[in-house]
Write a protein that holds these residues in place. Structure first.
Motif, short mmCIF file in Angstrom:
data_model
loop_
_atom_site.label_atom_id
_atom_site.label_comp_id
_atom_site.label_asym_id
_atom_site.label_seq_id
_atom_site.Cartn_x
_atom_site.Cartn_y
_atom_site.Cartn_z
N THR A 290 0.86 -1.20 0.00
CA THR A 290 0.00 0.00 0.00
C THR A 290 0.88 1.24 0.00
O THR A 290 2.07 1.18 0.32
CB THR A 290 -0.91 0.02 1.24
OG1 THR A 290 -0.11 -0.01 2.42
CG2 THR A 290 -1.86 -1.17 1.24
N GLY A 291 0.28 2.37 -0.33
CA GLY A 291 1.05 3.61 -0.42
C GLY A 291 1.72 3.73 -1.76
O GLY A 291 1.59 2.88 -2.65
N THR A 292 2.45 4.80 -1.93
CA THR A 292 3.14 5.07 -3.19
C THR A 292 4.54 4.47 -3.14
O THR A 292 5.37 4.90 -2.33
CB THR A 292 3.24 6.58 -3.45
OG1 THR A 292 1.92 7.15 -3.44
CG2 THR A 292 3.90 6.86 -4.80
N SER A 293 4.76 3.47 -4.00
CA SER A 293 6.08 2.83 -4.01
C SER A 293 7.15 3.83 -4.43
O SER A 293 6.89 4.75 -5.21
CB SER A 293 6.07 1.63 -4.97
OG SER A 293 5.14 0.66 -4.55
N ARG A 294 8.32 3.63 -3.93
CA ARG A 294 9.45 4.49 -4.28
C ARG A 294 10.71 3.66 -4.34
O ARG A 294 10.79 2.55 -3.80
CB ARG A 294 9.60 5.62 -3.26
CG ARG A 294 9.91 5.13 -1.85
CD ARG A 294 10.27 6.27 -0.93
NE ARG A 294 9.13 7.14 -0.66
CZ ARG A 294 9.25 8.33 -0.07
NH1 ARG A 294 10.44 8.78 0.28
NH2 ARG A 294 8.19 9.07 0.18
N ASP A 330 3.80 -1.01 3.72
CA ASP A 330 3.09 0.27 3.62
C ASP A 330 4.12 1.38 3.43
O ASP A 330 4.93 1.68 4.32
CB ASP A 330 2.28 0.52 4.89
CG ASP A 330 1.54 1.86 4.83
OD1 ASP A 330 1.08 2.24 3.73
OD2 ASP A 330 1.46 2.55 5.87
N PHE A 331 4.10 2.00 2.24
CA PHE A 331 5.00 3.11 1.95
C PHE A 331 4.37 4.40 2.47
O PHE A 331 3.53 5.02 1.82
CB PHE A 331 5.26 3.22 0.44
CG PHE A 331 6.16 2.15 -0.10
CD1 PHE A 331 7.53 2.35 -0.18
CD2 PHE A 331 5.64 0.92 -0.50
CE1 PHE A 331 8.36 1.36 -0.68
CE2 PHE A 331 6.46 -0.07 -0.99
CZ PHE A 331 7.84 0.14 -1.08
N ARG A 333 4.73 8.40 4.27
CA ARG A 333 5.39 9.60 3.78
C ARG A 333 6.86 9.66 4.21
O ARG A 333 7.71 10.12 3.46
CB ARG A 333 4.66 10.84 4.29
CG ARG A 333 5.17 12.14 3.66
CD ARG A 333 4.29 13.31 4.01
NE ARG A 333 4.33 13.58 5.45
CZ ARG A 333 3.70 14.60 6.03
NH1 ARG A 333 2.93 15.39 5.29
NH2 ARG A 333 3.79 14.79 7.32
#
Length: 400
Positions: A290-294, A330-331, A333
């Protein structure tokens, strides 16, 4: 008194052969030329000249002894009333030698003796009714003596400074060698830890598959064949990875030891393959991101991979048959949160005193990246591992 005499008699340093040869030529040449001139001028004065020039052969190895010997001969010359001789230049050479090569305390004493000699020589050899001429001669002799001594002191100071620079350079070289050896040792320790993780994970899957294949051998030959195939694939993959790391251990030199770029380095992208291998071992695993992968730093990606691998390995070991496992990334902030849970009977991850094993190994890996790991039984059964890994290392470093 004994200490003072031993300090005068004992040589201070190893004298190069070239310097010994120079001193021999200097003393020999002065003795032959100036000594013979003094001998022609006055027989006793010539002998005094020899006494002041011959000891100069040892002016580097025994500077104090040479100076006091030459000074003693000069006092005998003064007491005997002999005239000044060309050989008296040996006094200045001996004073220079003790100021350069002798101990500081003896160098100060020598300066005082030189000043006293100026007064004695002025009173005996330049006695005049004209006090101004006498003072002028005394000041000139004093300036000559002090100038020779000061020049020697400057030479000594410069020599000490150069010696300190050389010692610092040698020490810096030693420090670099020590740091290089420490870096190699740390790298090999890291590789050994990686080998443990690879072997432990691979063996856990192989054991589960072997047990499953044994039970299914009669009832479901196809399932048993599948288990054997998984064992073979897992063994070959683990052996290949282990050989790579053992190859690094066998290398005598490692020109690019960078602790932030460990080798080999599986990361986030390798997790789906890891989960699939565990599924083939018979464990039900849900994998969710979940979250925005980076893109993560290599060290952080490796830490994440190893924490998930350790969590799944311990589920295989302790959760029991029929356990359900989930891996959640979970990516956030500011940090990546990794959660590995199971609903089995769970003995959990047993703490160990050996870094790289169990919960202790997870926490150590996380701390390197400035993160934390919490693990323990869940309410209602099962086990849970939660790792919080910041994307950026705190400015103050990692707290231990």
């Amino acid at each position: 008194m004994t200490g003072t005499m031993s300090g005068i008699l004992a040589p201070r340093r190893q004298i190069p052969a070239s310097s010994k040869a120079f001193d021999l030529l200097l003393a020999g040449g002065l003795t032959v030329i100036l000594g013979l001139l003094g001998l022609a001028q006055e027989e006793f004065g010539g002998l005094v000249g020899f006494g002041m020039l011959v000891p100069l052969v040892w002016r580097r190895s025994h500077p104090e002894l040479v100076f006091f010997t030459v000074s003693g001969v000069a006092v005998l010359q003064w007491l005997a009333g002999a005239q000044l001789q060309p050989g008296n230049v040996g006094l200045l050479i001996a004073l220079y030698a003790i100021s350069v090569y002798g101990e500081v305390r003896f160098s100060r004493i020598a300066l005082g003796i030189g000043g006293l000699g100026v007064l004695m020589a002025t009173a005996r050899y330049w006695s005049s009714s004209d006090w101004r001429q006498q003072i002028t001669m005394m000041v000139a002799l004093g300036a000559l003596v002090f100038g020779v001594w000061a020049f020697g002191e400057r030479r000594r100071t410069r020599g000490l400074y150069v010696a300190q620079l050389e010692e610092r350079a040698i020490q810096a070289e030693r420090d670099r060698d020590r740091e290089s050896k420490l870096a190699v040792s740390n790298e090999r320790t890291r590789i050994a830890r990686e080998i443990h993780d690879v072997v432990a994970h691979g063996l856990s899957i192989m054991i589960v598959q072997a047990d499953g294949g044994l039970y299914a051998a009669d009832a479901s030959p196809e399932q048993a064949k599948k288990a054997l195939a998984t064992i073979g694939d897992t063994g070959r993959a683990s052996l290949t990875e282990m050989r790579k790391m053992l190859g690094l251990l066998k290398q005598d030199t490692q020109p690019e030891l960078d602790p932030d770029q460990p080798r080999p380095q599986p990361g986030i992208s390798s997790l789906p393959e890891l989960v699939e291998n565990v599924r083939q071992a018979g464990l039900t695993v849900d994998y969710e991101v979940t979250g925005t992968s980076r893109d993560l730093p290599a060290l952080l990606g490796l830490t994440t991979y190893r924490i998930v691998q350790e969590g799944l390995t311990n589920t295989l070991k302790h959760a029991g048959p029929g356990a359900h496992t989930s891996v959640h990334l979970d990516f956030g902030r500011e940090m990546l949160t990794v959660v590995v849970t199971d609903d089995g009977r769970g003995g959990g991850v047993a703490p160990s005193h050996d870094p790289g094993h169990g919960l202790v190994g997870m926490r150590q890996r996380a701390s390197i990246s400035g993160g934390t790991v919490n693990a323990g039984p869940k309410a209602g059964g099962g086990y849970e591992v939660i790792a919080k890994l910041p994307y950026n290392l705190p400015a103050g470093g990692v707290s231990q």
